[in-house]
Design an enzyme around this catalytic site. Structure first.
Site, PDB file in Angstrom:
ATOM      1  N   HIS A 187      27.225 -13.353 -15.557  1.00  7.53           N
ATOM      2  CA  HIS A 187      25.724 -13.244 -15.538  1.00  7.53           C
ATOM      3  C   HIS A 187      25.354 -13.327 -14.176  1.00  7.53           C
ATOM      4  CE1 HIS A 187      21.588 -14.845 -16.204  1.00  7.53           C
ATOM      5  NE2 HIS A 187      21.770 -14.287 -17.288  1.00  7.53           N
ATOM      6  N   CYS A 213       1.123  -1.194  -0.024  1.00 10.23           N
ATOM      7  CA  CYS A 213      -0.009  -0.046   0.119  1.00 10.23           C
ATOM      8  C   CYS A 213       0.848   1.114  -0.112  1.00 10.23           C
ATOM      9  CB  CYS A 213      -1.017   0.090   1.217  1.00 10.23           C
ATOM     10  SG  CYS A 213      -1.914  -1.538   1.378  1.00 10.23           S
ATOM     11  N   CYS A 224      13.781 -24.420 -19.119  1.00  6.63           N
ATOM     12  CA  CYS A 224      14.970 -24.012 -18.667  1.00  6.63           C
ATOM     13  C   CYS A 224      15.047 -25.103 -17.366  1.00  6.63           C
ATOM     14  CB  CYS A 224      15.026 -22.691 -18.023  1.00  6.63           C
ATOM     15  SG  CYS A 224      16.100 -22.280 -16.965  1.00  6.63           S
ATOM     16  N   ASN A 276      19.386 -17.359 -25.385  1.00  2.77           N
ATOM     17  CA  ASN A 276      19.747 -18.703 -24.821  1.00  2.77           C
ATOM     18  C   ASN A 276      20.011 -19.924 -25.962  1.00  2.77           C
ATOM     19  OD1 ASN A 276      19.097 -16.748 -22.774  1.00  2.77           O
ATOM     20  ND2 ASN A 276      18.805 -18.567 -21.140  1.00  2.77           N
ATOM     21  N   CYS A 283      21.366 -23.074 -11.096  1.00  2.00           N
ATOM     22  CA  CYS A 283      21.741 -23.921 -12.415  1.00  2.00           C
ATOM     23  C   CYS A 283      23.160 -24.592 -12.189  1.00  2.00           C
ATOM     24  CB  CYS A 283      21.889 -22.808 -13.734  1.00  2.00           C
ATOM     25  SG  CYS A 283      22.227 -23.239 -15.136  1.00  2.00           S
ATOM     26  N   GLU A 301      10.511 -17.073 -17.862  1.00  2.00           N
ATOM     27  CA  GLU A 301      10.743 -18.596 -17.996  1.00  2.00           C
ATOM     28  C   GLU A 301      10.043 -19.312 -17.282  1.00  2.00           C
ATOM     29  OE1 GLU A 301      14.791 -19.546 -18.224  1.00  2.00           O
ATOM     30  OE2 GLU A 301      15.534 -17.871 -19.797  1.00  2.00           O
TER      31      GLU A 301
END
Length: 717
Positions: free
Chosen positions: A267, A122, A471, A378, A633, A499
């Site tokens: 990355h 809010c 992915c 990718n 990953c 993704e």
């Protein structure tokens, strides 16, 4: 002066575009037929004058009475009466009525106005207190420092105070659509939804407590304040420990990079140990950049222009390939590009696009009408080249895929778009466009000026996406994770990468409509957190913000660095803001060491990582639990700090030992006899042109039309 008279609605109603009344359709079937329950139009001064004295007006507040409602007066009936009353009024009179409800609300004691009772999301401060009485009825109290928000709270309390828990939980945010004040700022209107969701979460918790049951299970999280970082749960402890690297490691890396003129592009999904050292080293060597994949190659070119002779790429192989190709295109073929492993650093999406099935999918493009392939970045350079010779191709990222597709449909009549390889992102894009067809033409034009409801409806049958590419990290954000988020974090800010599966996407989109969520790229997620924190700091009140991180957990390093920087600027203020980052992961997603630690640890000093009880990621490489997964990953984790130091130490004199680490420069040719590096770069260059001009390049449009004429997109290359 009476609040309703003093209020100047025009100053509020003219600020931002109005809410679309069609965007939120009421889900209760009775809203689609005339309401049979008559609204009670009792003058306020005769109903509640003794309890809530204020000036008499011609407006009334039908859902609030001076005595408890009869047992047959269900909450849904009160909502019907309230909706009928609001719908019968002009917009300005609705605001005045809301202010009258504000005056009816009993103020909370100052002791109840604490951060733990705040309703997140809010614009103003809103507090909510919930209890379950002896009769099993829910009792609510609320307050706000804004008269408009107090009015919202008053209406909701009038409907749900004294209701059965089942009634409270049966309400949906869509049920409040008839009460929306279409001309108010979205942030104000969202108060309806945010307070209702908080009511429901607290109802679930109180019912579970009454039944002697545990209310859900919390995910691990990091709490960031201007004093430091506190970790809750073993997974969070493991992530946090690497936020504070050894000074000797930082200095060693910075010295190597500076001495040998090496730039680093990394990355966001890097291992936290690597990111912690890189982030700390940025103050000692400026040519270190951590980002999403969109700008990694651009930053490599910038570093080359500023004198870097080598670029190290911390990512998966398609990223180093892109950096190599773009440097060559920019005139820096002598700048060396190095990856971080002797082995292939793969990517499940890139592998999906390299399969024969993907080329078969592209072969379905109609030859008699114009077609465009929008390929996710990718993917390998080889995939981009082979695809471009089948169907004219432009690269995209998660942050620009939507504007790219909308612009393509706007520029090329009767276009067919094939998107790939990410199946979840493709489905989410299609769903997003379907939701946009429920918006007004004016709202759609704000997103893209060349589109309206009719154009969006017409493009949907011509938008296709690959059905077999995911992915492996974002795949874990499925239905089981979503159900747990709904129970435990429905009132928190929700972030989700494009993704993620449809369940997570839908949840995040619902939160986005309430101003409580974001769906997009890693950079979009970072920007959203920055925006919400800045808004909290600008309010200059004590607050606690909670964000669910719906993407790879490696993002935490960049998030913590951003939050700590913003909080440090405001550390002298009396009112404190804390930020909690929640990891939707399971307890199976860590590898335990021989060390043990308390439930929560405060991490403001550096130390040996083996003192951490767990290490992010599962042992022996086995898969993550479907109850949350590791959100980490395994390919990205092949970019170790040891590998980076090894590459730097062998440059420049020992570069022969790094042949396996060099990024590929393609010398092979496509089926049409052109170099893969040249053809594969063209979709990337098309994207760079679009990013700069917001239009498709003329060369790509020519390729689209030529392909529909002779079936060979490369003929105009």
């Amino acid at each position: 002066m009476d609040a309703a008279v003093a209020f100047n609605p025009s100053s509020l109603l003219s600020r931002l575009p109005s809410l679309n009344p069609n965007r939120l359709l009421p889900s209760h079937p009775s809203f689609y037929k005339p309401v049979l329950i008559k609204s009670i139009h009792t003058p306020i001064h005769t109903t509640a004058a003794s309890k809530f004295p204020f000036k008499t007006t011609s407006l009334s507040c039908s859902a609030v009475t001076s005595s408890p409602p009869p047992l047959t007066d269900l909450a849904i009936d009160k909502l019907h009466r309230l909706a009928s009353e609001f719908e019968s009024l002009e917009p300005i009179d609705r605001v005045k009525l809301l202010l009258q409800y504000s005056a009816l609300l009993q103020p909370l004691d100052e002791s109840s106005k604490v951060v733990s009772n705040r309703v997140m999301g809010c614009t103003s401060q809103v507090w909510l207190v919930a209890e379950l009485d002896e009769a099993g009825k829910m009792r609510f109290k609320a307050d706000s420092d804004s008269e408009i928000s107090r009015g919202f709270c008053s209406c909701l309390v009038s409907i749900l105070d004294g209701a059965d828990p089942e009634e409270v939980l049966s309400f949906k945010t869509d049920d409040l659509a008839p009460l929306s004040l279409a001309s108010l700022q979205n942030s104000r209107v969202n108060t309806w939804h945010n307070v209702l969701i908080s009511m429901q979460k607290r109802t679930k918790a109180l019912v579970a407590e009454r039944q002697g049951k545990k209310f859900g299970e919390l995910f691990p999280s990091l709490i960031v304040t201007d004093d430091g970082v506190q970790a809750k749960g073993s997974y969070a402890e493991a992530q946090a420990k690497f936020l504070f690297p050894e000074n000797s490691q930082v200095q060693e890396l910075a010295n190597l990079l500076k001495e040998r003129k090496i730039g680093v592009v990394a990355h966001f999904y890097m291992d936290p140990e690597v990111q912690g050292v890189l982030t700390a080293a940025q103050s000692l060597w400026p040519h270190i950049y951590i980002s999403d994949s969109l700008v990694m190659a651009d930053m490599a070119v910038k570093m080359a222009k500023e004198g870097c002779q080598y670029i190290t790429v911390l990512g998966v192989d398609f990223m180093s390939e892109n950096v190599r190709a773009i440097l060559d295109q920019a005139g820096f073929p002598d700048v060396g590009v190095y990856r971080m492993s002797e082995e292939k650093i793969s990517c499940s999406l890139a592998d999906a696009a390299a399969s024969p099935a993907y080329m078969d999918y592209l072969a379905t493009a109609p030859v008699s009408s114009p077609s465009l392939h929008v390929v996710y970045i990718n993917t390998s350079l080889e995939t981009k080249a082979h695809a471009h010779e089948l169907v004219p191709t432009i690269t995209c990222t998660s942050s620009n895929v939507v504007p790219t597709i909308l612009q393509a449909f706007a520029e090329v009549p009767n276009l067919t778009v094939l998107y790939g390889p990410d199946s979840y992102m493709g489905a989410n894009i299609a769903e997003l466009f379907r939701q946009m067809t429920m918006m007004t033409d004016e709202e759609i034009a704000e997103i893209h000026p060349k589109h309206n409801r009719n154009s969006l409806k017409s493009l949907l049958p011509r938008l296709h996406y690959f059905q077999d590419g995911t992915c492996i990290v974002h795949d874990i954000f499925g239905s089981e994770v979503v159900e747990r988020i709904k129970d435990m974090y429905c009132d928190a800010f929700l972030t989700a990468h494009f993704e993620v599966p449809g369940e997570m996407f839908s949840l995040a989109m619902e939160a986005k409509r309430r101003g409580m969520g974001v769906v997009g790229s890693t950079q979009n997620i970072l920007d959203f957190i920055k925006q919400k924190l800045q808004e909290a700091l600008d309010r200059n009140v004590s607050d606690h913000l909670q964000f669910v991180l719906g993407t790879e957990s490696g993002m935490i390093t960049a998030i913590v660095a951003l939050v700590r920087k913003m909080l440090s600027v405001n550390s002298s203020r009396e009112n404190k803001v804390s930020v909690e980052i929640v990891f939707p992961v399971s307890s199976d997603s860590v590898t335990r060491t021989s060390c043990s630690s308390p439930q929560g640890i405060s991490l403001t000093e550096v130390g040996d990582f083996m003192k951490v009880p767990v290490i992010p990621g599962v042992a022996s490489g086995e898969g993550c639990s479907i109850n949350g997964g590791c959100a980490s990953c395994p390919y990205m984790k092949m970019n170790s700090l040891a590998s980076l130091l090894k590459v730097c130490q062998h440059l420049p004199n020992d570069s022969d030992r790094l042949s396996a680490y060099e990024a590929r420069r393609f010398s092979l040719c496509t089926p049409n006899g052109k170099l893969i590096s040249d053809v594969g770069c063209e979709p990337i260059l098309h994207m760079r042109h679009f990013q700069a001009s917001k239009k498709l390049p003329e060369k790509l449009i020519s390729q689209i039309h030529n392909c529909s004429n002779d079936g060979n997109p490369a003929s105009s290359s």
